[in-house]
Design a protein around this motif. Structure first.
Motif, PDB file in Angstrom:
ATOM      1  N   ILE A 184       0.828  -0.913  -0.073  1.00  0.00           N
ATOM      2  CA  ILE A 184      -0.014  -0.019  -0.004  1.00  0.00           C
ATOM      3  C   ILE A 184       0.937   1.040  -0.076  1.00  0.00           C
ATOM      4  N   ARG A 185       0.639   2.030  -0.946  1.00  0.00           N
ATOM      5  CA  ARG A 185       1.597   3.454  -0.947  1.00  0.00           C
ATOM      6  C   ARG A 185       1.220   4.633  -0.160  1.00  0.00           C
ATOM      7  N   LYS A 186       2.275   5.110   0.307  1.00  0.00           N
ATOM      8  CA  LYS A 186       1.823   6.183   1.412  1.00  0.00           C
ATOM      9  C   LYS A 186       0.900   6.918   1.052  1.00  0.00           C
ATOM     10  N   GLU A 187       0.595   7.418  -0.025  1.00  0.00           N
ATOM     11  CA  GLU A 187      -0.598   8.569  -0.309  1.00  0.00           C
ATOM     12  C   GLU A 187      -1.916   7.637  -0.252  1.00  0.00           C
ATOM     13  N   GLN A 188      -1.889   6.407  -0.167  1.00  0.00           N
ATOM     14  CA  GLN A 188      -3.297   5.550  -0.311  1.00  0.00           C
ATOM     15  C   GLN A 188      -3.804   5.833   1.190  1.00  0.00           C
ATOM     16  N   PHE A 189      -2.957   6.183   2.351  1.00  0.00           N
ATOM     17  CA  PHE A 189      -3.518   6.110   3.498  1.00  0.00           C
ATOM     18  C   PHE A 189      -4.472   7.300   3.825  1.00  0.00           C
ATOM     19  N   PRO A 190      -5.617   7.197   4.494  1.00  0.00           N
ATOM     20  CA  PRO A 190      -6.127   6.086   5.333  1.00  0.00           C
ATOM     21  C   PRO A 190      -6.675   5.054   4.180  1.00  0.00           C
ATOM     22  N   TYR A 191      -6.408   3.899   4.405  1.00  0.00           N
ATOM     23  CA  TYR A 191      -6.562   2.773   3.302  1.00  0.00           C
ATOM     24  C   TYR A 191      -7.704   1.662   3.763  1.00  0.00           C
ATOM     25  N   ARG A 192      -8.520   1.674   3.019  1.00  0.00           N
ATOM     26  CA  ARG A 192      -9.481   0.661   3.443  1.00  0.00           C
ATOM     27  C   ARG A 192      -9.295  -0.738   2.882  1.00  0.00           C
ATOM     28  N   SER A 193      -8.812  -1.737   3.934  1.00  0.00           N
ATOM     29  CA  SER A 193      -8.431  -3.048   3.293  1.00  0.00           C
ATOM     30  C   SER A 193      -9.749  -3.791   2.973  1.00  0.00           C
ATOM     31  N   ALA A 194      -9.411  -5.185   1.976  1.00  0.00           N
ATOM     32  CA  ALA A 194     -10.313  -5.860   1.569  1.00  0.00           C
ATOM     33  C   ALA A 194     -11.430  -6.527   2.530  1.00  0.00           C
ATOM     34  N   THR A 195     -10.893  -6.545   3.953  1.00  0.00           N
ATOM     35  CA  THR A 195     -11.704  -7.155   4.799  1.00  0.00           C
ATOM     36  C   THR A 195     -12.335  -6.081   5.868  1.00  0.00           C
ATOM     37  N   GLY A 196     -12.107  -4.812   5.457  1.00  0.00           N
ATOM     38  CA  GLY A 196     -12.925  -3.725   6.025  1.00  0.00           C
ATOM     39  C   GLY A 196     -12.249  -2.994   6.925  1.00  0.00           C
ATOM     40  N   PHE A 197     -11.072  -3.055   7.329  1.00  0.00           N
ATOM     41  CA  PHE A 197     -10.109  -2.067   8.333  1.00  0.00           C
ATOM     42  C   PHE A 197      -9.894  -0.911   7.492  1.00  0.00           C
ATOM     43  N   GLU A 198      -9.826   0.281   8.316  1.00  0.00           N
ATOM     44  CA  GLU A 198      -9.285   1.406   7.754  1.00  0.00           C
ATOM     45  C   GLU A 198      -7.888   1.535   8.468  1.00  0.00           C
ATOM     46  N   TYR A 199      -6.810   1.400   7.735  1.00  0.00           N
ATOM     47  CA  TYR A 199      -5.477   1.502   8.230  1.00  0.00           C
ATOM     48  C   TYR A 199      -5.146   2.939   8.232  1.00  0.00           C
ATOM     49  N   ASP A 200      -5.034   3.488   9.439  1.00  0.00           N
ATOM     50  CA  ASP A 200      -4.677   5.002   9.835  1.00  0.00           C
ATOM     51  C   ASP A 200      -3.655   5.485   9.005  1.00  0.00           C
ATOM     52  N   SER A 201      -2.449   4.973   8.991  1.00  0.00           N
ATOM     53  CA  SER A 201      -1.174   5.849   8.581  1.00  0.00           C
ATOM     54  C   SER A 201      -0.095   4.595   8.295  1.00  0.00           C
ATOM     55  N   GLY A 202       0.570   4.770   7.140  1.00  0.00           N
ATOM     56  CA  GLY A 202       1.821   3.883   7.016  1.00  0.00           C
ATOM     57  C   GLY A 202       2.738   4.431   5.717  1.00  0.00           C
ATOM     58  N   ASP A 203       3.968   3.878   5.886  1.00  0.00           N
ATOM     59  CA  ASP A 203       4.819   4.162   4.921  1.00  0.00           C
ATOM     60  C   ASP A 203       5.958   2.998   4.877  1.00  0.00           C
ATOM     61  N   TYR A 204       5.272   2.055   4.234  1.00  0.00           N
ATOM     62  CA  TYR A 204       5.802   0.606   4.220  1.00  0.00           C
ATOM     63  C   TYR A 204       7.403   0.581   3.426  1.00  0.00           C
ATOM     64  N   HIS A 205       7.083   1.447   2.340  1.00  0.00           N
ATOM     65  CA  HIS A 205       8.464   1.558   1.300  1.00  0.00           C
ATOM     66  C   HIS A 205       9.878   1.870   2.086  1.00  0.00           C
ATOM     67  N   THR A 206       9.459   3.032   2.875  1.00  0.00           N
ATOM     68  CA  THR A 206      10.705   3.577   3.721  1.00  0.00           C
ATOM     69  C   THR A 206      11.301   2.782   4.655  1.00  0.00           C
ATOM     70  N   ALA A 207      10.317   2.167   5.318  1.00  0.00           N
ATOM     71  CA  ALA A 207      10.605   1.010   6.452  1.00  0.00           C
ATOM     72  C   ALA A 207      11.353   0.124   5.532  1.00  0.00           C
ATOM     73  N   MET A 208      10.929  -0.705   4.630  1.00  0.00           N
ATOM     74  CA  MET A 208      11.413  -1.657   3.961  1.00  0.00           C
ATOM     75  C   MET A 208      12.886  -1.317   3.547  1.00  0.00           C
ATOM     76  N   ASN A 209      12.668  -0.488   2.913  1.00  0.00           N
ATOM     77  CA  ASN A 209      14.131   0.042   2.100  1.00  0.00           C
ATOM     78  C   ASN A 209      15.255   0.502   3.242  1.00  0.00           C
ATOM     79  N   LEU A 210      14.864   0.821   4.301  1.00  0.00           N
ATOM     80  CA  LEU A 210      15.892   0.941   5.494  1.00  0.00           C
ATOM     81  C   LEU A 210      16.388  -0.477   5.943  1.00  0.00           C
ATOM     82  N   ALA A 211      15.437  -1.116   6.187  1.00  0.00           N
ATOM     83  CA  ALA A 211      16.001  -2.564   6.586  1.00  0.00           C
ATOM     84  C   ALA A 211      16.680  -3.141   5.531  1.00  0.00           C
ATOM     85  N   LEU A 212      16.327  -3.217   4.212  1.00  0.00           N
ATOM     86  CA  LEU A 212      17.324  -3.626   3.153  1.00  0.00           C
ATOM     87  C   LEU A 212      18.536  -2.938   2.946  1.00  0.00           C
ATOM     88  N   ASP A 213      18.699  -1.552   3.258  1.00  0.00           N
ATOM     89  CA  ASP A 213      20.020  -0.889   3.141  1.00  0.00           C
ATOM     90  C   ASP A 213      20.926  -1.448   4.340  1.00  0.00           C
TER      91      ASP A 213
END
Lengths: 783, 163
Positions: free
Chosen positions: A404-433
C-alpha cells in the motif's frame, strides 16, 4: 514564580524507569509475596486423563489429614451454582469437573489447608474413579463423523464443531482467482504455544464474612473486567468486590482470562471466612491456562505473472481445546485474523474459519499479539515470500511492488479495516540498506557454490492494535474503552490513576511522561497508580498492545482538561484575561510579555488556595477514551541465517528490525519491548511448542520440555525506526509491545526456507527444530 | 530439624521440616520475598541465590542443606544504603521489565563479575544461560552486567551511575 527552566522529560526522553527502584532491591510485591493473617493455602487436583468419565470422588482420607481445612469438589461447587463458569467467548467452562474430564490437567478437586505442603500431601489422598474415554487430540479428528462428542454437557451440541465464520468478499475473491496467472498455496500449522510468563498465575481471595467485602489479589492483566465478571458469575455486589492486581511477573496474554482456581479460591474464602491463597506450579500453568495459536491454515495468493497481487483466500481450522475460551473481541470469532491482507494493496480477500473442540486445555489467548494477528501476519508473509520464488521475482521487490503506497492512507482493506497511516516502502528500504540486502543475495549465490547455505528472510508486517472503537469492540458486552484520572495536589505533584495494568511494560514511567509532556510536571513528580479496582477508573486492561492507544490517549486528554483549567487559574494569578495567556512546557505566560509567567505548580497551589470567585476548587479530572479507530504499527524485519545441511541446525547471523510505532514516548522502553518481542518471536519459530501424544498427554508440561530461549540461544538484534504518527491518536502513538512477536516469526522461518528453497524445501511447520529441518532436507534430496 | 544459616550477613536459625525447600525457607520462614519461584525444575533461575558465593537454584535444594552456610539474596546487595553497581546498572541500562527474573540475574552477575570483571558478550551470555528472562531478550541484561563490571573496576566513576 518559575525560574530557570529545567528541561521537561516528556515525550521522547529515555527516562529511567520509576518502577525499577523496588525491583532491583527485591522489594516488588508480587502475588506470592503477600501473606494475610489467617491465610489458608489451596492446591488443585488435576486430571491425569485427557478424556474420562468421573464415576466417583472419595475425599474422606484427604479431609482427615491434619491441617486440611476443606476439600472442594465439583459437587460442592454445583450446590452454589458454581460448577461451571462463562468463558470470554460466550461458552461455558467447568470450574471443577463433575461429569467428566475433558483435558489432561483439568481441575477436579481442591484442598484448602493450613500449609501449602499439607495441601499438596492431601491431593494424593483423593481417590477419583475415572473411566477413560477415547481422546480427541486433533481438530481434524474432532470433526470426523462419529468422533466422540466432548461437550456432552451442552444439550444442543451433537458434534465437536464450535463455529463457522467468514469475512471478506467471496465472489470478488473467486473472480480474482479466476483471473490469476499464478496461485501460490501454503498449508501450515501455527503450533500451540504458551505465553508462560516467569511468574505463574495465582490469587489470594479474602472475603470478610461480616461485611461481605471480597478483596481478591490476582495476577490479572484486566482487573476491572475481572471484577465485573466475578459480580456476574458469583452474584456478588460489584461494589463489594475489589480486585488488586499487584506487581506482575510478565503476562503476555496468559493473565487475561478468569481461571477456575480464582473461582474456587474465592468460593472457599467465602465459605470458610478466611483468606485463601492459590499459586500455580509451572506445570499447572503450562497444561491448563491460556495457550496461544493452534491454527491449521490453508492460504492461497493469486497473482499476475508480473507479480501484481489480485486476491487472497485463507481457510483455517482452530483447535480451541475443551472449552471455547478465546480472549478476544466478541464480534470476531478468530480475533483480528482478517488483517491477513497485511501490508499489501490486495483488492479481494476471503477468510473462512472453523473452530473445533478437542481434549486439550482451553483458553486461546493472544501470546504477545493483538488477537490472532501474528497468525495472520505469518500466513501472508510466508505466502508472499513463496510467491516470489514461484514467479522468479526477488522477495523484496515483490513486496515493494505490492505495498500500500504512502499516499493511499487512510486505506480501506479488503476485509474492512481502515489503516490509519503507514509508509511501508521507507521502512523496508531502510531494512534492506542496513542488512546490505542486494550484496547478501550475491554472497548467498557464491556461498551456495561452496556448499554453504545462507538464507535471507523478510517480513513486512502490519499490526492492528488499540482495540477499540465501541461500535465493534467489546468483551462480553463490555466496551473496550479505558480511563485515566489525574489529580494535581496543591504542591504541584500529581497522581495519575489508570485502568491499564503493567506487567513489565513500564506504565509507571511512560504514562508519567505523557502527563509531563502535556503539563510540564516532571515524571518523577507524578505517581502512577494502577491495578486496584477501588482506586482506578474502569477499563479493560493491558493486552493486545492497547494501553498506549487507549489509556495513553485518555491520559493526554485528561491532562489537557486540567491544563485548560490551569489556564484560567493562570489568568487569575497574572491578572489578565484567559485569551492573553499562553502555555509552554509547564509555564503560563502573558502573550507579548514572556517575563510575566506562572508555573503549573503555581496554578495547582492556587486551585486550592486562591481561585477566582465562581470557580470549582481543585485540580483533578477523569477521562474515558473511546478510540475512533485502531492503530496500525508496522515495520520490516530482515533476518539472515546459516543452515547446516548435515545437522539441520540453523544459526541466526543477523536480525535487522525496522519498527514504526508512531511517536515513541520513551525510546528506551520501546526498544526494550522490541528486543523482547524479537526474542519471543524467535522462540516460537525455533523451539516453543505445546504438543500432545495420541492419548492427549501434554508434551511441554515443564521448562525442560517446553523450551524457552536463554541468552545463549537468543540472537543479537539491530534496531532501527521510522516514525509515522497515528493521525487520530492525541499524541500520535500506536503501541509497540507486540509488534516484534507478530512480525518476526515469519522472518525467521522465511530465512530458513530461503536457504533451502533451491533444494526443493517449500515449508517446515514451526517450531523449526534441527530435527525437522534435517528431515525436510533429507526428504527434498530423496525426491 | 534445626537449620542455621548466615543470610545476608545475619545469622538466622529455624526449626523446619526436612523437606522444606531452601526457597521456601528464604521466602516463607525468613520472609525475604525478593527471591522468586518460576519453574520448580531448576530451569529458569528465578530462585537463584548465592550459597557461599556460588549461584544455586534454591528451588532444588532443601533448606537443611544450607545449614552452616552463607546465603546472599537480592536483599543483601545494597551495602551501607548504597545500591550495588549491578543494581544501578540494571536500572541505568533498562536491564529489567517485569522484574521477576532480576534478582536471580543480578546474583549470577555478581558471581561472574567477582571472578571476571570484564566479561565479553559471550561470557556474560554463557554465565546467565541458566536464567530465563521472558521480557527483555537479554540485550540490556548483558549490557547492564558489562557496565557494572566496568563500574566495579573503577569505583569512582560509578558514583554518578548509582546516584
Amino acid at each position: 514564580m518559575a525560574t530557570q527552566a529545567e528541561e521537561i522529560r516528556g515525550i521522547g526522553h529515555r527516562v529511567r524507569r520509576k518502577e525499577d527502584d523496588r525491583f532491583i532491591r527485591g522489594k516488588g510485591s508480587y502475588l506470592d509475596d503477600f501473606k494475610l493473617p489467617g491465610m489458608l493455602h489451596m492446591a488443585i487436583l488435576r486430571s491425569p486423563y485427557a478424556h474420562a468419565a468421573i464415576k466417583g470422588i472419595d475425599t474422606s482420607a484427604a479431609a482427615e489429614l491434619p491441617g486440611v481445612v476443606a476439600v472442594v469438589t465439583g459437587e460442592l461447587m454445583a450446590q452454589h451454582n458454581l460448577a461451571w463458569m462463562p468463558t470470554l467467548s460466550y461458552d461455558t467452562q467447568a470450574v471443577l469437573a463433575t461429569d467428566k474430564v475433558r483435558f489432561q490437567g483439568q481441575e477436579v478437586a481442591a484442598v484448602i489447608a493450613e500449609d501449602p505442603y499439607i495441601a499438596k500431601d492431601a491431593l494424593e489422598l483423593i481417590a477419583v474413579d475415572y473411566e477413560p474415554l477415547d481422546p480427541v487430540v486433533t481438530p481434524q479428528q474432532a470433526l470426523e463423523p462419529g468422533a466422540p462428542v466432548i461437550r456432552t454437557d451442552k444439550q444442543d451440541q451433537k458434534d465437536n464443531h464450535i463455529y463457522h465464520w467468514e469475512t471478506g468478499d467471496k465472489d470478488a475473491t473467486d473472480k480474482a482467482f479466476a483471473e490469476a496467472d499464478v496461485v501460490v498455496t501454503l498449508d501450515t500449522h501455527y503450533p500451540r504455544s504458551h505465553p508462560s510468563p516467569l511468574e505463574t498465575c495465582g490469587c489470594i481471595a479474602d472475603v470478610n464474612p461480616a461485611t461481605g467485602q471480597a478483596t481478591i489479589y490476582m495476577t490479572s492483566q484486566a482487573p476491572h473486567a475481572i471484577r465485573t465478571v466475578f459480580a456476574l458469575v458469583a452474584g456478588l455486589p460489584e461494589e463489594n468486590i475489589r480486585i488488586i492486581s499487584p506487581d506482575i511477573g510478565g503476562g503476555f496474554g496468559n493473565k487475561v482470562p478468569v481461571y477456575p482456581g480464582y473461582v474456587v479460591a474465592t468460593a472457599a474464602s467465602l465459605l470458610l471466612g478466611r483468606p485463601v491463597k492459590w499459586v500455580e506450579e509451572r506445570t499447572e500453568n503450562l497444561i491448563s491456562t491460556g495457550f496461544a495459536r493452534d491454527f491449521h491454515m490453508h492460504g492461497e495468493l493469486a497473482l499476475k505473472k508480473d507479480g501484481t497481487m489480485l486476491g487472497l483466500r485463507v481457510n483455517l481450522l482452530a483447535d480451541e481445546g475443551a472449552f471455547h475460551a478465546d480472549a478476544q473481541p466478541s464480534k470476531f470469532k478468530v480475533g483480528l485474523f482478517h488483517v491477513v491482507t497485511g501490508s499489501y494493496d490486495l483488492p479481494a480477500a476471503h477468510i473462512s474459519a472453523d473452530g473445533a473442540y478437542t481434549n486439550k486445555a482451553p483458553g486461546g489467548v493472544a501470546y504477545r499479539c493483538s488477537f490472532r494477528v501474528t497468525e495472520a501476519s505469518y500466513m501472508i508473509e510466508r505466502l508472499v515470500q513463496n510467491a516470489a520464488y514461484e514467479l522468479g521475482i526477488d522477495p523484496a521487490d515483490l513486496r515493494l511492488k505490492n505495498f500500500i503506497r504512502k499516499e493511499q492512507f487512510p486505506y480501506r482493506s479488503a476485509t474492512g479495516f481502515e489503516y490509519d497511516s503507514g509508509d511501508y516502502h521507507t521502512a523496508m528500504n531502510l531494512a534492506l540498506d542496513t542488512i546490505g540486502y542486494r550484496e547478501l543475495r550475491e554472497e548467498q549465490e557464491r556461498l551456495r557454490a561452496e556448499g554453504k547455505l545462507i538464507g535471507i528472510g523478510l517480513a513486512s508486517f502490519t499490526e492492528i492494535v488499540g482495540a477499540g472503537p465501541h461500535k465493534d469492540y467489546d468483551i462480553l458486552g463490555l466496551k473496550m474503552n479505558d480511563g485515566a484520572e489525574l489529580r494535581i495536589h496543591p504542591t504541584g505533584k500529581a497522581i495519575l490513576k489508570i485502568s491499564s495494568k503493567t506487567q513489565g511494560q513500564g506504565h509507571e514511567t511512560t504514562f508519567a511522561q505523557i502527563v509531563a509532556e502535556e503539563l510540564g510536571i516532571q515524571p518523577e513528580d507524578i505517581k502512577v497508580v494502577h491495578g486496584d479496582t477501588d482506586n482506578t477508573p474502569y477499563g479493560l486492561g493491558t493486552y493486545a498492545s492497547r494501553s498506549t492507544p487507549t489509556v495513553g490517549a485518555a491520559t493526554a486528554l485528561v491532562a489537557r482538561k486540567l491544563r485548560d483549567k490551569a489556564m484560567k487559574l493562570a489568568a487569575h494569578l497574572l491578572e489578565v484575561s484567559e485569551e492573553d495567556v499562553e502555555f509552554s512546557r509547564g509555564k503560563f505566560s502573558v502573550k507579548g510579555a514572556p517575563d510575566k509567567v506562572v508555573s503549573i505548580q503555581d496554578c495547582a497551589f492556587a486551585a486550592y488556595t486562591n481561585f477566582p470567585d465562581g470557580m470549582e476548587p481543585g485540580l483533578e479530572g477523569v477521562t474515558y477514551y473511546d478510540p475512533p479507530n485502531l492503530t496500525f504499527p508496522f515495520g520490516t524485519y530482515a533476518v539472515m541465517v546459516e543452515v547446516d545441511p548435515d545437522t539441520g541446525e540453523w544459526k541466526v547471523r543477523r536480525v535487522v528490525a525496522v519498527d514504526d510505532c508512531g511517536v515513541r514516548i520513551n525510546p528506551m522502553i520501546v526498544e526494550g519491548q522490541i528486543q523482547g518481542g524479537l526474542t519471543e518471536g524467535f522462540a516460537i519459530a525455533a523451539m516453543e511448542q505445546i504438543t500432545f501424544d495420541e492419548n492427549g498427554n501434554c508434551i511441554g508440561a515443564n521448562f525442560t520440555d517446553y523450551l524457552i530461549p536463554t541468552a545463549w540461544e537468543t540472537p543479537r538484534f539491530e534496531l532501527l525506526e521510522t516514525v509515522t504518527p497515528s493521525p487520530h491518536h492525541p499524541i500520535g502513538a500506536k503501541g509497540v509491545g507486540e509488534s516484534a512477536t507478530v512480525g518476526s516469526p515469519a522472518a525467521y522461518v522465511n530465512a530458513v526456507i530461503d536457504a533451502l528453497w533451491p533444494l526443493g524445501v517449500r515449508n517446515i511447520d514451526m517450531p523449526l527444530t534441527s530435527a525437522k529441518v534435517w528431515e525436510a532436507i533429507q526428504r527434498a534430496r530423496g525426491a | 530439624m534445626r537449620v542455621t544459616v548466615t543470610i545476608n550477613g545475619v545469622e538466622r536459625t529455624a526449626d523446619v521440616e526436612p523437606r522444606l525447600l531452601l526457597v521456601h525457607l528464604i521466602r516463607e520462614v525468613f520472609e525475604l520475598t525478593g527471591t522468586h519461584i518460576g519453574c520448580d525444575t531448576t530451569s529458569c533461575g528465578a530462585c537463584t541465590v548465592l550459597l557461599d558465593g556460588m549461584p544455586v537454584k534454591s528451588c532444588t535444594l532443601f533448606g537443611v542443606q544450607a545449614d552452616g552456610h552463607e546465603i546472599t539474596t537480592v536483599e543483601g546487595l545494597v551495602q551501607g544504603g548504597q545500591l550495588h553497581p549491578i543494581q544501578a546498572a540494571f536500572k541505568e541500562e533498562h536491564g529489567l521489565q517485569c522484574g521477576y527474573c532480576t534478582p536471580g540475574m543480578m546474583l549470577v552477575a555478581k558471581a561472574l563479575l567477582e571472578r571476571n570483571p570484564t566479561p565479553s558478550d559471550e561470557e556474560v551470555r554463557w554465565a546467565i544461560s541458566g536464567n530465563i528472562c521472558r521480557c527483555t531478550g537479554y540485550v540490556n541484561i548483558v549490557k547492564a552486567i558489562q557496565a557494572a563490571g566496568n563500574a566495579m573496576a573503577a569505583p569512582t566513576a560509578s558514583a554518578a551511575a548509582s546516584a
